[in-house]
Design a protein around this motif. Structure first.
Motif, short mmCIF file in Angstrom:
data_model
loop_
_atom_site.label_atom_id
_atom_site.label_comp_id
_atom_site.label_asym_id
_atom_site.label_seq_id
_atom_site.Cartn_x
_atom_site.Cartn_y
_atom_site.Cartn_z
N ARG A 192 1.14 4.20 -3.01
CA ARG A 192 1.00 5.31 -2.58
C ARG A 192 1.93 6.39 -3.10
O ARG A 192 1.89 7.46 -3.87
CB ARG A 192 0.53 5.62 -1.15
CG ARG A 192 0.46 7.24 -0.89
CD ARG A 192 0.06 7.28 0.61
NE ARG A 192 0.92 6.75 1.51
CZ ARG A 192 2.22 7.10 1.84
NH1 ARG A 192 2.52 8.27 1.25
NH2 ARG A 192 3.12 6.39 2.74
N LYS B 254 -2.66 -0.33 -6.79
CA LYS B 254 -2.33 -1.49 -6.13
C LYS B 254 -2.28 -2.70 -6.69
O LYS B 254 -1.23 -3.51 -6.26
CB LYS B 254 -3.21 -1.36 -4.75
CG LYS B 254 -2.69 -2.23 -3.74
CD LYS B 254 -3.55 -2.00 -2.30
CE LYS B 254 -3.31 -2.90 -1.24
NZ LYS B 254 -4.05 -2.73 -0.10
N SER C 7 0.77 -1.34 0.22
CA SER C 7 -0.01 -0.09 0.09
C SER C 7 0.81 1.29 0.09
O SER C 7 0.43 2.19 -0.74
CB SER C 7 -0.80 0.17 1.22
OG SER C 7 -1.74 -1.10 1.03
N GLU C 8 1.85 1.19 0.64
CA GLU C 8 2.74 2.54 0.80
C GLU C 8 3.56 2.49 -0.52
O GLU C 8 3.68 3.53 -1.00
CB GLU C 8 3.89 2.34 1.92
CG GLU C 8 3.30 2.37 3.44
CD GLU C 8 3.99 1.86 4.45
OE1 GLU C 8 4.17 2.51 5.37
OE2 GLU C 8 5.18 1.04 4.30
N SER D 175 2.09 6.16 -6.95
CA SER D 175 0.79 6.33 -7.78
C SER D 175 0.47 5.57 -8.81
O SER D 175 -0.32 5.53 -9.92
CB SER D 175 1.03 7.74 -8.56
OG SER D 175 1.11 8.80 -7.45
#
Length: 267
Positions: free
Chosen positions: A39, A45, A35-36, A42
């Protein structure tokens, strides 16, 4: 393509996304979750998960017991093949050790990569002061002693581009504009040494000199970093200069091959 995965949109090849995922890791982000990473990059996922799986199978990433990811040993194996880093380090290491034994302080070796310096080795004692950069980390050319040596000797067009990026914050707090930085770099070329004082993360003085290859080109820089007040910079010049010249000779350098264009940097 959809945001849920599959083939990347036109103009975004998978290899670019793989590089972006690897680039999400740095000195402050050594362990990341999917997830990191999604993020930070961009990248959707599901696509991040798929590419991470490929990178993990190849060994570029490794999965931790809690399901996070770190850079894999395979990347270190590849990096060790880089002649500009590991090759110079192998030749320089005995002389770095001699310099460390003579001074008892931090000794670092760095090369230039574009508009930044990369530290390829550092020898330190447990009592040495804290420094801002780690082995493998990137350092600004204009704000570090090794960086200024490398910048002073890089191709003039590249130096002009870097110098035109606006004022640089001196490690001591003073702003240096382009004209002032050109004077600093001209002095570095004239004397053969760069001296930078830093107040954070600790009060230190760094004295650096360039390392040349057989063509006379400056291909690396080394420096000694001491606590402020431990030794006058001029007192370190003989040891730093001797180490730099010895490594340069090991790389095939002969003094007559050295280029000089102090006037160009001043102009």
């Amino acid at each position: 393509m959809s945001a849920e995965g599959g083939r990347p949109a036109q103009g975004e090849p998978v290899i670019d996304r793989a590089f972006a995922i690897l680039g999400a890791f740095d000195g402050t982000r050594r362990v990341l979750s999917i997830s990191e990473i999604s993020r930070i990059t961009s990248i959707p996922k599901a696509t991040t998960w798929r590419i991470i799986g490929q990178l993990t199978r190849w060994g570029a990433l490794e999965k931790t017991e809690d399901g996070h990811y770190v850079i894999g040993v395979r990347m270190w194996e590849l990096a060790s093949l880089a002649p500009r880093g590991q090759g110079i380090r192998d030749i320089a290491l005995p002389h770095l050790e001699d310099l460390y034994a003579a001074t008892g302080h931090h000794v670092i070796l760095a090369i230039r990569d574009g508009g930044e310096a990369v530290m390829v080795d550092r020898l330190s004692s447990p009592q040495a002061p804290e420094v801002a950069y780690r082995v493998g980390g990137r350092m600004p050319l204009r704000g570090t002693a090794v960086g200024r040596v490398l910048l002073a000797h890089c191709p003039l067009a590249e130096a002009n581009e870097i110098l035109a990026q606006g004022p640089v914050q001196e490690p001591g707090g003073m702003l240096l504009g382009e004209a002032e930085m050109r004077q600093v770099l001209a002095h570095v070329k004239q004397t053969g040494f760069s001296v930078v004082r830093r107040t954070a993360p600790s009060q230190t003085v760094s004295v650096a000199a360039g390392i040349r290859d057989g063509s006379g080109k400056v291909v690396a820089a080394l420096s000694v970093i001491t606590p402020e007040g431990a030794a006058a910079p001029q007192a370190l010049w003989p040891a730093v200069g001797t180490a730099a010249r010895t490594i340069s000779r090991s790389l095939g350098y002969k003094p007559a091959s050295a280029p000089g264009y102090v006037a160009e940097l001043r102009s």
